[in-house]
Design an enzyme around this catalytic site. Structure first.
Site, PDB file in Angstrom:
ATOM      1  CB  ALA A 290      -3.819  12.676 -11.484  1.00 51.76           C
TER       2      ALA A 290
ATOM      3  CB  THR B 235      -5.114   9.057  -7.806  1.00 47.12           C
ATOM      4  OG1 THR B 235      -5.418  10.562  -6.195  1.00 47.12           O
ATOM      5  CG2 THR B 235      -3.908  10.795  -8.234  1.00 47.12           C
TER       6      THR B 235
ATOM      7  CE1 TYR C  92       6.317  13.980 -11.860  1.00 45.22           C
ATOM      8  CE2 TYR C  92       4.678  15.632 -12.563  1.00 45.22           C
ATOM      9  CZ  TYR C  92       5.964  15.554 -12.766  1.00 45.22           C
ATOM     10  OH  TYR C  92       7.299  16.270 -12.228  1.00 45.22           O
TER      11      TYR C  92
ATOM     12  CG  ASP D  50       1.925   1.622 -10.926  1.00 47.36           C
ATOM     13  OD1 ASP D  50       2.383   2.401 -10.826  1.00 47.36           O
ATOM     14  OD2 ASP D  50       1.983   0.341 -10.085  1.00 47.36           O
TER      15      ASP D  50
ATOM     16  CE1 TYR E  51      -4.841   6.854 -11.547  1.00 48.15           C
ATOM     17  CE2 TYR E  51      -3.956   5.309 -11.590  1.00 48.15           C
ATOM     18  CZ  TYR E  51      -3.615   6.177 -10.904  1.00 48.15           C
ATOM     19  OH  TYR E  51      -2.505   7.196 -10.907  1.00 48.15           O
TER      20      TYR E  51
END
Ligand SMILES: NC(=O)c1ccc[n+]([C@@H]2O[C@H](COP(=O)([O-])OP(=O)(O)OC[C@H]3O[C@@H](n4cnc5c(N)ncnc54)[C@H](OP(=O)(O)O)[C@@H]3O)[C@@H](O)[C@H]2O)c1
Length: 324
Positions: free
Chosen positions: A64, A66, A103, A106, A129
């Site tokens: 990802a 991130t 994946y 939160d 993000y």
């Protein structure tokens, strides 16, 4: 069975390697690992070429974009990696009857909920993000909604630590260097072990013989039980390191709580990141009623362990390897 893991150099990618390695001798598994060097996920042609060449039965997307703060100024790249690439993987999965594990975070929530977030709570990301990860979830859901082939799980997780840079290791490094630390105490969430996350993902997708099994496609919150704050986590890991015999300059009492607003960053973070993993626990329970595998027996899945027990184990492993 052919398994393709994207993101081999990240915390979760390394955790998958650690979980798969001991299985390779006994199970009929071939696992291919791709990092940035093997496949740049911001390039559609590379993603398609690698999927078509590897012909996986199971795709695990542990990669990802991130860099939460950098994403505020790299929106196109964040969306290419977090939306377009998983969308291509999902499309491949539906066209070829493949299982897809992805994946999320939160950060798809705005953090305004009082209690623990559940899967059906509305997404309302605050940051670029978060928006990219939320759009990635939606893209995967839409691709699978139009097909009866393949299956997917999106594991939403938080505060991940494993083999790589993370909050826990930063706090331990700072506690060695400084006598006093300041840490945010009004944002809460659930620290999650990358190793545990990889293991429970496979527990949902594979049976005792490491064959693919059927599960209900959708989003699963995948975090341990309980919750804490960044300050609570920092105090806990410092105490755990001291208990493991590590010498630190900062003691738990010297970790001062501050408000998130006192530590402004480019990307806003949710104040409440705590998620509830009941759906995943129930899915694992129904799966393990049919078949119990060696991982279940060793690690007591489907009982989701509490975050503090796993963090304690992580810190004592770091200490025993001389990594603090
Ligand atoms: N870390 C957390 O606290 C956290 C919290 C919630 C959710 N998650 C989610 O959990 C999953 C795993 O996270 P993680 O902690 O393992 O992340 P990570 O350690 O940052 O690993 C992400 C991997 O993706 C790779 N990647 C990024 N851009 C790429 C590109 N253009 N082409 C190819 N590879 C690229 C990175 O490659 P390089 O190594 O070359 O940079 C890196 O190895 C992600 O979906 C993440 O959104 C993480």
């Amino acid at each position: 069975m052919n398994i393709l893991v994207f993101g081999k150099d990240g915390q979760l990618g390394r955790a998958f390697k650690a979980v798969f390695d001991p299985l390779l001798t006994s199970a009929n598994l071939q696992v291919a690992y791709f990092g940035r060097a093997e496949c740049d996920l911001s390039t559609k042609e590379e993603v398609l070429a690698q999927l078509n060449a590897a012909k996986p039965d199971l795709i695990i997307n542990a990669s990802a974009y991130t860099a939460v703060d950098k994403a505020e100024t790299e929106m196109d790249l964040a969306f290419a990696v977090n939306v377009k690439a998983p969308e291509l993987m999902a499309r491949y999965a539906t066209e070829n009857g493949v299982t897809f594990l992805h994946y999320s975070t939160d950060y798809v929530f705005d953090g305004s909920k009082e209690g623990f977030y559940i899967e059906s709570d509305a997404r309302n990301p605050l940051s670029v993000y978060g928006k990219s990860k939320a759009a990635g979830e939606e893209a995967i859901e839409q691709v699978f909604a139009t097909s009866s082939q393949g299956q997917f799980a999106i594991f939403r997780t938080s505060w991940v630590y494993g083999d790589g840079g993370n909050f826990i290791r930063t706090i331990l490094r700072l506690a060695k260097e400084r006598e006093e630390l300041t840490v945010i105490h009004d944002q809460r969430g659930v620290p999650t072990s990358a190793l545990w996350l990889a293991q429970i993902s496979l527990d949902l997708a594979l049976d005792a013989g490491c064959r693919l099994k059927q599960f209900s496609s959708g989003i699963y919150h995948a975090v341990p039980a309980g919750e804490t704050t960044w300050h609570g986590l920092a105090s806990f890991v410092v105490q755990a390191a001291l208990d493991a015999g590590v010498e630190l300059k900062a003691k738990p009492a010297a970790i001062k709580p501050i408000l998130a607003m006192e530590y402004p960053r480019p990307a806003p973070r949710p104040m409440n990141s705590s998620m509830d993993s009941t759906k995943l626990r129930l899915a694992l329970q129904s799966g393990s009623a049919k078949a119990s595998n060696s991982y279940n027996e060793l690690h007591n899945v489907p009982n989701v362990p509490s975050w503090d027990r796993m963090v304690q184990e992580y810190v004592s492993t770091l200490a025993s390897k001389g990594l603090i």
